[in-house]
Write a protein that holds these residues in place. Structure first.
Motif, PDB file in Angstrom:
ATOM      1  N   TRP A  23       0.579  -1.030  -0.090  1.00 35.43           N
ATOM      2  CA  TRP A  23      -0.082  -0.026  -0.001  1.00 35.43           C
ATOM      3  C   TRP A  23       0.620   0.985  -0.025  1.00 35.43           C
ATOM      4  CZ3 TRP A  23      -2.316  -3.151   4.185  1.00 35.43           C
ATOM      5  CH2 TRP A  23      -3.286  -3.901   3.758  1.00 35.43           C
ATOM      6  N   CYS A  58      -6.925  -2.500  -3.796  1.00 37.54           N
ATOM      7  CA  CYS A  58      -5.590  -2.087  -2.596  1.00 37.54           C
ATOM      8  C   CYS A  58      -5.753  -2.759  -1.588  1.00 37.54           C
ATOM      9  CB  CYS A  58      -6.125  -1.127  -2.404  1.00 37.54           C
ATOM     10  SG  CYS A  58      -4.880   0.058  -4.057  1.00 37.54           S
ATOM     11  N   VAL A 208      -4.898   7.622   0.592  1.00 38.54           N
ATOM     12  CA  VAL A 208      -4.114   9.136   0.110  1.00 38.54           C
ATOM     13  C   VAL A 208      -3.518   9.376  -1.517  1.00 38.54           C
ATOM     14  CG1 VAL A 208      -3.730   8.828   2.587  1.00 38.54           C
ATOM     15  CG2 VAL A 208      -1.824   8.363   0.604  1.00 38.54           C
TER      16      VAL A 208
HETATM   17  S1  SF4 Z   1      -3.108   4.637  -0.565  1.00 41.64           S
HETATM   18 FE1  SF4 Z   1      -4.841   4.768  -1.778  1.00 41.64          FE
HETATM   19  S2  SF4 Z   1      -4.101   3.806  -4.238  1.00 41.64           S
HETATM   20 FE2  SF4 Z   1      -2.663   3.486  -1.914  1.00 41.64          FE
HETATM   21  S3  SF4 Z   1      -2.540   1.656  -1.429  1.00 41.64           S
HETATM   22 FE3  SF4 Z   1      -4.260   2.645  -0.195  1.00 41.64          FE
HETATM   23  S4  SF4 Z   1      -6.234   2.996  -1.745  1.00 41.64           S
HETATM   24 FE4  SF4 Z   1      -4.828   1.981  -2.386  1.00 41.64          FE
END
Ligand code: SF4
Ligand code: TPP
Ligand code: TPP
Ligand code: SF4
Ligand code: MG
Ligand code: MG
Lengths: 297, 595, 595, 297
Positions: A23, A58, A208
């Motif tokens: 992530w 994710c 984010v």
């Molecule tokens: S911040 Fe957003 S894009 Fe990044 S891992 Fe978390 S959910 Fe996925």
């Protein structure tokens, strides 16, 4: 059937998966992962007693980062798969982890019906109000007006409310967490796992990278805990009302609990003696066969 | 044709007129006498009204199809009389209620057995009296003692109480007596054999095959013509300890079955074409996660909703193309109800061995047909082989890898709950340890390794399923190739053609994927004229066969009007082909019986 | 090889290191100079981290693939250096930041262009300074004036304000100056052509093809690698009056598109394998209701979730087997981005003519690749032919029958709202008037008539799409057959082989269903050795081709590791086959570049 | 675009379809059909202005019996198809007709999201608490304990409540009808068609063949109209509470109405001038093309 290896009490660290999460740094999903690891350790569960089922997203990468039996299934289908797991072996603790798109978008129908059936699962939704893995499209929980790659002029569809929807569909433990409040999350998750029935924890888990609206800041300014207000979780009307607040004040905590309703597996007499999986090798007896054939003659 | 007893009773009426009851009573009478039964019910998607035609063929040897004949037509309404009386030939019987039904033009020599139901039975109110009365007439025609019918009626109605039983027996008796006085019976009465038979539908056979295979989790969403499997499972769930669930849709069904299968239960589900379309994504996922599950697709006439109560072999390409990408799976199309029963445990053993989904292709003809079966052939304890399954820790666990790249490509599979074997299964490409390689480093070498590992699993598959074989005369003039449910009707067409002096043999294909291509080429290597028989419009099997073997048939016999082949349809097609009367290469028989 | 300018820049780094920006800036510079671009980005399902490798091939003539070469490697991290420096040959360049990156073993003659970024630019904090500095170095190596870069940087950053522009320009300038002093430039600098080109991705081309075809309803559920179509549509929705919706799932997508299409709008939707699996039931329903809709399946590496960021041609059988039963549909696999653009209006015209679904098969290689296109080739007003469409009542309505059994099988299609043409479309089998025949009387004769009416529609189809043709030397030693996106790489492999003295020709198949079988047989009739090239494991096209034509290729070249073919992979395969070095018949190239 | 043929006012009879219904005599669906025919006639609608979309089921045969443009689509997909119809031409009146299995079972996710989007459709559900066309299996609205072919030992899953579910998901007109009360049904249907937004009328429509529990008798003994109690349809809590009553008293009538929320098509500026279908032949202009190409250079 299984050898008992439960010698030493485990800690959160023992629930680290084979690889580190990929992530984005700062992603809210880290919070839920840590809280879950802490909760299962505190409950004294062993990795092999748990199955963690996810879809795709994710957030749905969760099982790979969590030391337990895991199933990383299809986008939107985790609850259906998990129901199959639980029905085949209700001695297992079954967690379901995933995103808002996975659960309330494509998986919405399984959500409704799993709630209605009150399947004894703990459903942990990492709600970032966006489609993260596909790099930032509107989700069914995105707010009206939100600009995303698929809504460059602003979203015109009202978001789902997972809390009221879970309550009305029959979930028997309905909570909201925030990945910025680990302590509350741990408590809620432990409650959910201990609860015999369908437990949903919708968790604000900021993306984010793609969601510039619903940030940690956004939530920190608004969040208030239900605990602090002495909310009565058996009062569905109050629960729904509180769950609908959004603009100035957003509640987290346990909205609703139905301590009476039995979970699905407890209502099916076939499961009284043992889970199906324990009976797998059991052949049809001569008597059973003859009774069946007699009815055909 | 055949020298022994071979008699076909056809019952026609509207939905709601209660055709099922006389049908069931006669079926019981026949199988208890040890006679073989092959019944096909032509019906519609309507609860009341329309036109139902139940064809029951009874024979002293196995009946491989519902045949070509109508020896006795029972008309429950005028519509049946009007539609079908002309199909009766000399020596046949038409049974009907003269109170409401009038005969129409017919061939000479048909025995018109009109019964004035009210006058004979005294029943004015009871709509169903004509059905019971007709049974009295039929039992007389068949040359049976009335007691046979009496005990069958008693059995059928005992749940409804003595009064119902005795009133039915009395109606039947009066009709029987009237018939004895007024209608001729068969010259040689219906025979009996010492061993009574049992009766089942193909769907019941599929369900029982599942139970015999040790299925402990069955789930489904209702869809004709597959719903009979769910009904059997639901009814027998408690007795056999099978967890049966009706789910919100077929996507849920497939995924729930996958969850249960992964957990160690043998899991099965059945549906028809549209539901199967919804399951395809999950089928691919089961293959990628290497979870054995059995999916049954009972075909009906398509495309789309199509004709839900009619048969077709139109889903072959859907099954072949189920889900994206290349992946391992087993596809098999049983030939008849007993074959369906016996195939399910086999498919489970193969699916468990190769850790992949198994797809069983049935059709309405098999699944909703009613057939006799010798009870001793119902083996509910077939061998169960679960492959490399780890159900307990067995001492100190070593470093377990779920997708270990073994020489045979098959990795030992631990079920959740076993200490020391914790792992994650994934639909994303993963390494031997189940860690995704679709994420951080999509390593093409590992990717290739895993694709090849999974493919390697199937390398010895063909040694474990029987190859297609040429049956009948070697050196025949015509070789008929069919797949799945046409096996029986082709066999009977061959008998007819043999009587014509035509030498015909056949290959009845059952195991579809992975395909025994070389064996098929060998089987057909001596064929002079190959004709492919299939129940669809586009020649789905013909294209598949050509793709697998290069064999292009010399001609085709196809039917796609919703009704199944009758033996003479196939025989006519062979004759037409042999006589060079099929310019386009595709013979399509006329359906004479319009339902 | 080629005599003109042909230069490949490769940029490697982790996700989140900002590879896209220098890539975009260079792409703009190239196409504005009128040079052709063919870019392939190897990436992973991760937002930060992993390894991304962007290959940008620039050529003074059309670049049909991303080629075989690395002429300049820009390393944004050590990992890139470690993985790829060894791929560089004499005369090539490696550009990197010496502050953080150290060269590894390499071939002789590689120009190591290490830039001490902090020292040269004075930027300590800005992580992205190394990217801008690298551009200065590259522009020098290419022999371009700094002004070219300056204006490109200005364009790129102007939205972020003057300060950002000037700081970037200053960083680039310092690096450019340093490079001039320290690194050799190309002997012959990058040329320019008078006509600037435009740049698009394949997904943008598909979306623009839809817009050009008059699509007024587009809906989708995001799924890589098809989501780019949705993004383009969403961005341009307001300007072009296109109703764009993101739906709850792909089942909803397909059905919503069908509703809009039935109502008269041209409707399109795109997805990838798993989403397409969910759409299949609806695709069959569109065919049964005779509604034209265009479905795009952008293939990625499967099975199941597979490798979402990698390419494959693995969904052919899924597309061929989409939905139950036999039904009419069109399947086409465009060869490149411009072909994809031009194909969409064609497919819409065909789908409207034949009132059936059209399926366009793209893949990640086309859809996510970035390509130059001559602006004059972007024809946004192609011919629009809507077939027998009734959009107003046109005088007194006569007795309208939606499914009239016309000689050509095509029935005039009225859209809702037109007076006097009220009718019901149905997924159940129906008569000419749209009344179900699956209900009360499942008339087999009518059923057969309707199946044949629909099938008849396609009889003249093959006269309307071009047949596959043999391109290159007739009488060549080897004939390469490919389908869809491999056309370009095969063409470039042929060039390489020609230089070897091998005579090779090819057939690049695009129109898949209904298939031009006879033309294909004719095209291959003189072939000495036929090799089929495809980007999957099981030879999906080979099996299809054999099924349609009986042609069994002499050998195969396949790749299924997620990465696309490079021309030398195909050429190596041909050489191996020609030299008898492929015992199993299937050549699988090694993927040298590990990402 | 279309010739106006609206000379004479139509009556319910003019909305008879090409064939007579093949429903079982006494089937509740006849009531809803008659009520709908009456309602559209009273509203002065013309057959060609209406599109009636259904899925698959006994009830879903409705469009064949109703004189209007019709689409008899896939099981569970009517709402998705209908949304496509409405988005392509929002000048049409779009009715959606089907069964409880079709709408709340397999079609449940479309139901949730159509409500959330407030698409201007009139959704008429013939709820017989059973799967009729497939000859009598449990449905998601079957009561607990009900014996069916797929639940011979009695249903163990709690039923959905379509009313509370529609309200909580965002439907803006939510009512319950009974095919034994035609007058009320006609009023509700007219209100639903006139309502600009997603209107749901869940109608008890007894299956006289397969549901022996929820008969006309069953309902007649329990039904009470909301009208008679002066229920306030803007009060969602009261609406939900009343919708949950079942044992002794079952309410019919208009539970909930949200007169403020705009329907989806009114929120999308693209649709302001004309529906997409009216612009079908409109080619891309030279200026539009050049702007697009310029952005690519
Ligand atoms: S911040 Fe957003 S894009 Fe990044 S891992 Fe978390 S959910 Fe996925
Ligand atoms: C059938 C199918 N459709 C679409 C996708 C592509 N897809 C992968 S993840 C995802 C959505 C992710 O959003 P969410 O569930 O909210 O998870 P997040 O990434 O935000 O944690 C989508 C659409 C897919 N994998 N399968
Ligand atoms: C994908 C799919 N699954 C299953 C079916 C079979 N099927 C047809 S109608 C129906 C349910 C009917 O119940 P309901 O929607 O309540 O309508 P009713 O007949 O009760 O009016 C089912 C399961 C189908 N046509 N398509
Ligand atoms: S089966 Fe039930 S729902 Fe279907 S038509 Fe008959 S009464 Fe109506
Ligand atoms: Mg999300
Ligand atoms: Mg129903």
């Amino acid at each position: 059937m299984t050898i008992d290896l439960r010698e030493k009490p485990l800690t959160a660290k023992d629930f680290k998966g084979k690889v580190d999460p990929d992530w984005c740094p700062g992603c809210g999903d880290f919070g839920l992962l840590r809280a879950t690891q802490t909760a299962v350790a505190q409950l004294g569960l062993q990795p092999h007693d748990i199955v963690c089922v996810s879809g795709i997203g994710c957030s749905s990468n969760f099982p790979g980062y969590f030391n337990a039996y895991g199933m990383h299934t299809l986008h939107g289908r985790a609850l259906a798969v998990a129901t199959g797991v639980k029905m085949a072996n209700h001695d297992l603790t079954v967690l379901v982890t995933g995103g808002d798109g996975d659960g309330y978008g494509i998986g919405g129908n399984h959500f409704t019906h799993t709630a209605r059936r009150n399947v004894d699962l703990t459903y942990l939704v990492m709600n970032n109000q966006i489609y993260g893995l596909t790099t930032g499209q509107v989700s069914p929980s995105s707010s009206v007006g939100m600009k995303t790659k698929s809504t460059p002029f602003g979203n015109i569809e009202r978001p789902v409310n997972p809390i009221t929807s879970a309550i009305m569909n029959g979930a028997t433990y309905v909570a909201r967490g925030f990945s910025g409040n680990l302590k509350q999350l741990v408590t809620l998750i432990k409650g959910a796992i201990n609860h015999p029935g369908f437990a949903v924890i919708d968790t604000f888990s900021p993306c984010v990278t793609f969601n510039r609206d619903n940030t940690y800041q956004f939530f920190k300014q608004r969040i208030q805990t239900l605990e602090s207000e002495g909310h009565d979780p058996t009062d569905w009307k109050a629960a729904c009302e509180k769950a609908m607040e959004w603009e100035d004040r957003i509640y987290t905590g346990l909205f609703f609990e139905n301590p009476v309703e039995k979970p699905l597996h407890a209502l099916e007499p076939i499961l009284d003696d043992a889970p199906p999986v324990a009976r797998v090798p059991e052949p049809i007896t001569r008597e059973q066969r003859d009774r069946i054939v007699a009815r055909m003659m | 044709m055949s020298q022994g007893f071979d008699f076909t009773i056809v019952i026609g009426g509207a939905a709601g007129q209660g055709i099922a009851t006389p049908g069931n009573i006669l079926a019981r009478i026949f199988v208890r006498r040890g006679l073989h039964l092959h019944a096909y019910n032509a019906y519609q998607s309507i609860i009341r009204g329309g036109h139902i035609l139940l064809t029951m063929r009874v024979r002293d040897q196995e009946a491989l199809s519902h045949g070509d004949r109508m020896d006795l037509l029972l008309c429950l309404n005028q519509d049946t009389m009007t539609r079908h009386l002309r199909h009766l030939g000399p020596g046949s019987y038409a049974v009907y209620n003269t109170d409401t039904i009038t005969p129409v033009d017919h061939q000479e020599g048909v025995n018109l057995c009109g019964l004035p139901v009210i006058e004979v039975t005294g029943e004015r109110r009871n709509r169903l009296a004509q059905n019971t009365a007709a049974l009295g007439v039929i039992v007389h025609i068949l040359g049976l003692d009335f007691e046979v019918l009496e005990s069958a009626l008693t059995l059928q109605f005992q749940r409804k109480g003595d009064a119902v039983v005795s009133s039915n027996v009395s109606v039947a008796r009066k009709a029987f007596d009237y018939a004895q006085e007024n209608f001729p019976a068969l010259a040689s009465p219906m025979p009996r054999s010492p061993s009574p038979l049992a009766v089942w539908t193909g769907n019941e056979a599929l369900a029982m095959g599942g139970a015999a295979a040790g299925v402990k989790f069955y789930c489904a969403y209702p869809m004709s013509p597959s719903t009979g499997v769910l009904h059997w499972m639901a009814r027998n769930a408690r007795e056999l300890g099978i967890m049966v669930r009706q789910v919100e849709d077929e996507i849920g069904v497939a995924n729930m079955a996958i969850g249960a299968a992964h957990t160690g239960a043998r899991a099965m589900c059945a549906t028809s074409g549209g539901g199967f379309a919804l399951m395809t994504e999950a089928i691919g996922s089961a293959s990628m996660m290497e979870i054995p599950v059995v999916f049954i697709n009972v075909m009906r006439a398509g495309p789309s909703t199509g004709v839900p109560t009619k048969t077709e072999q139109g889903d072959l390409w859907q099954v072949l193309g189920a889900s994206q990408g290349d992946f391992e799976r087993i596809v098999v199309a049983p030939r008849d109800a007993h074959d369906a029963f016996a195939t399910i445990p086999e498919v489970f053993n193969l699916a468990d061995r190769y850790q992949c989904p198994g797809i069983v292709v049935s059709d309405l003809l098999i699944s909703e047909g009613t057939f006799s079966v010798p009870p001793e052939k119902i083996d509910m304890t077939p061998p169960i082989e679960r492959g490399k399954l780890i159900r307990d820790a067995n001492g100190t666990p070593s470093a377990y890898q779920r997708y270990l790249d073994t020489p045979d490509g098959i990795s030992p599979r631990a079920v959740p709950g076993v200490p020391g074997h914790v792992h994650v299964v994934a639909t994303d490409e993963h390494d031997e340890d189940g860690v995704l390689i679709s994420d951080e480093f999509t390593n093409p070498l590992k990717r290739r390794q895993m694709v090849e590992k999974r493919a390697r699993k199937m390398e010895d598959y063909l040694t474990r399923v029987p190859p297609p074989v040429l049956e009948g005369d070697t050196g025949a003039d015509v070789t008929l190739v069919g797949w799945g449910s046409t096996a029986g009707v082709i066999a009977e067409a061959m008998e007819q053609l043999r009587e014509d002096g035509l030498r015909v043999n056949r290959v009845a294909v059952k195991w579809i994927l992975p395909f025994h291509g070389e064996a098929m080429v060998a089987a057909l290597s001596g064929a002079k004229q190959t004709l492919i028989v299939e129940n669809n419009h586009s020649g789905q099997f013909a294209r598949f066969l050509r793709g697998e073997t290069g064999i292009a048939a010399d001609g085709h016999i196809r039917k796609y009007d919703g009704e199944p082949f009758m033996p003479h349809h196939v025989a006519d097609g062979v004759r037409a082909h042999v006589n060079g009367l099929v310019p386009g290469g595709v013979f399509v028989p006329e359906q004479e019986i319009i339902v």
